[in-house]
Design an enzyme around this catalytic site. Structure first.
Site, PDB file in Angstrom:
ATOM      1  N   THR A  32       0.832  -1.195   0.000  1.00  0.00           N
ATOM      2  CA  THR A  32       0.000   0.000   0.000  1.00  0.00           C
ATOM      3  C   THR A  32       0.868   1.246   0.000  1.00  0.00           C
ATOM      4  O   THR A  32       1.757   1.399   0.837  1.00  0.00           O
ATOM      5  CB  THR A  32      -0.925   0.003   1.236  1.00  0.00           C
ATOM      6  OG1 THR A  32      -1.693  -1.198   1.248  1.00  0.00           O
ATOM      7  CG2 THR A  32      -1.843   1.208   1.209  1.00  0.00           C
ATOM      8  N   CYS A  89      20.566   6.435  13.247  1.00  0.00           N
ATOM      9  CA  CYS A  89      20.351   5.254  12.397  1.00  0.00           C
ATOM     10  C   CYS A  89      21.027   4.016  12.971  1.00  0.00           C
ATOM     11  O   CYS A  89      20.665   2.899  12.629  1.00  0.00           O
ATOM     12  CB  CYS A  89      20.904   5.514  10.989  1.00  0.00           C
ATOM     13  SG  CYS A  89      20.320   7.031  10.237  1.00  0.00           S
TER      14      CYS A  89
END
Length: 246
Positions: free
Chosen positions: A95, A194
């Protein structure tokens, strides 16, 4: 290759690298050249039309957009190993985040630095001046070391993003500096978000810094809403903390 290093702000010569790759592999199979532009888009001038750049990645949250949405730029279409629906030109199925994509596009229109975006160019030039003065004041603080060391010389400042500054305060562990500033409303980091699960600092390790510098290194990051007054207040708080420890 990272267009801009997220810890030191160093700008990498991506156009020169792309050109060298093309020249050295002329008539041969050219390696695929990907550029990480997460710290570059909206932060420094960027030209993806430059020959030799095959792909580039971006993240919305670095320029005021929502988390969880990014862009993969491809100079040419490629075949994906993933199979499924036909979303994202058959590269990634699932999606699509339409609201995130719309928000990201608006942020790029507002902040992407180009000749057609005078306000973004003006803000970029302003930040260069603010950061230059910030570094100058940092160097006046007893014991402070700018990372990498060459950035202490003003002639190298053009090789760095004005939105990221790394500095070390040998004698004050980075975590201690981070907490001390946090108590007074200033939020910095001791590494990359990160890779927060990793204890090491690969970038600093590669630079072969002394153990004391690595232990005390912290990163200052600035944004579009950062004002000169706030940067000056940060300097004063750093002076106060250093006077207590050094």
């Amino acid at each position: 290759v990272m267009a801009v290093n997220n810890e030191t702000g160093a700008i990498q010569p991506i156009y020169e690298i792309a050109k060298i790759i093309e020249e050295k592999t002329k008539g041969k199979r050219k390696p695929f050249f990907h550029v990480d532009c997460v710290q570059a888009a909206g932060k420094i001038p960027l030209n993806l039309k430059a020959s030799g750049i095959d792909s580039a990645s971006f993240s919305a949250h670095k320029i005021g957009g929502p988390r969880g949405i990014g862009i993969l730029y491809l100079a040419k279409e490629l075949n994906s190993f993933l199979k499924g629906g036909g979303q994202e030109k058959n590269v990634r199925s699932g999606t699509e985040n339409l609201f995130g994509a719309e928000a990201f596009s608006l942020c790029l229109e507002k902040y992407f630095i180009s000749e057609r975006n005078a306000s973004a160019e003006k803000r970029f030039e302003q930040q260069k001046i603010l950061t230059k003065n910030f570094i100058k004041k940092l160097k006046e603080i007893k014991g402070c070391v700018i990372i990498p060391h060459c950035r202490e010389d003003e002639k190298f400042e053009e090789n760095f993003s004005p939105w990221v500054v790394q500095a070390a305060f040998p004698g004050i562990p980075g975590q201690v500096m981070e907490r001390a500033l946090s108590e007074n409303g200033f939020f910095i980091s001791t590494g990359s978000a990160c890779s927060s699960s990793h204890k090491g600092r690969p970038v600093l390790d590669t630079m072969q810094l002394s153990p004391k510098e690595k232990e005390s290194a912290v990163r200052f990051s600035f944004g579009f809403s950062t004002e000169e007054e706030s940067m000056n207040e940060l300097i004063e708080e750093l002076k106060n903390i250093c006077s207590q420890f050094l």
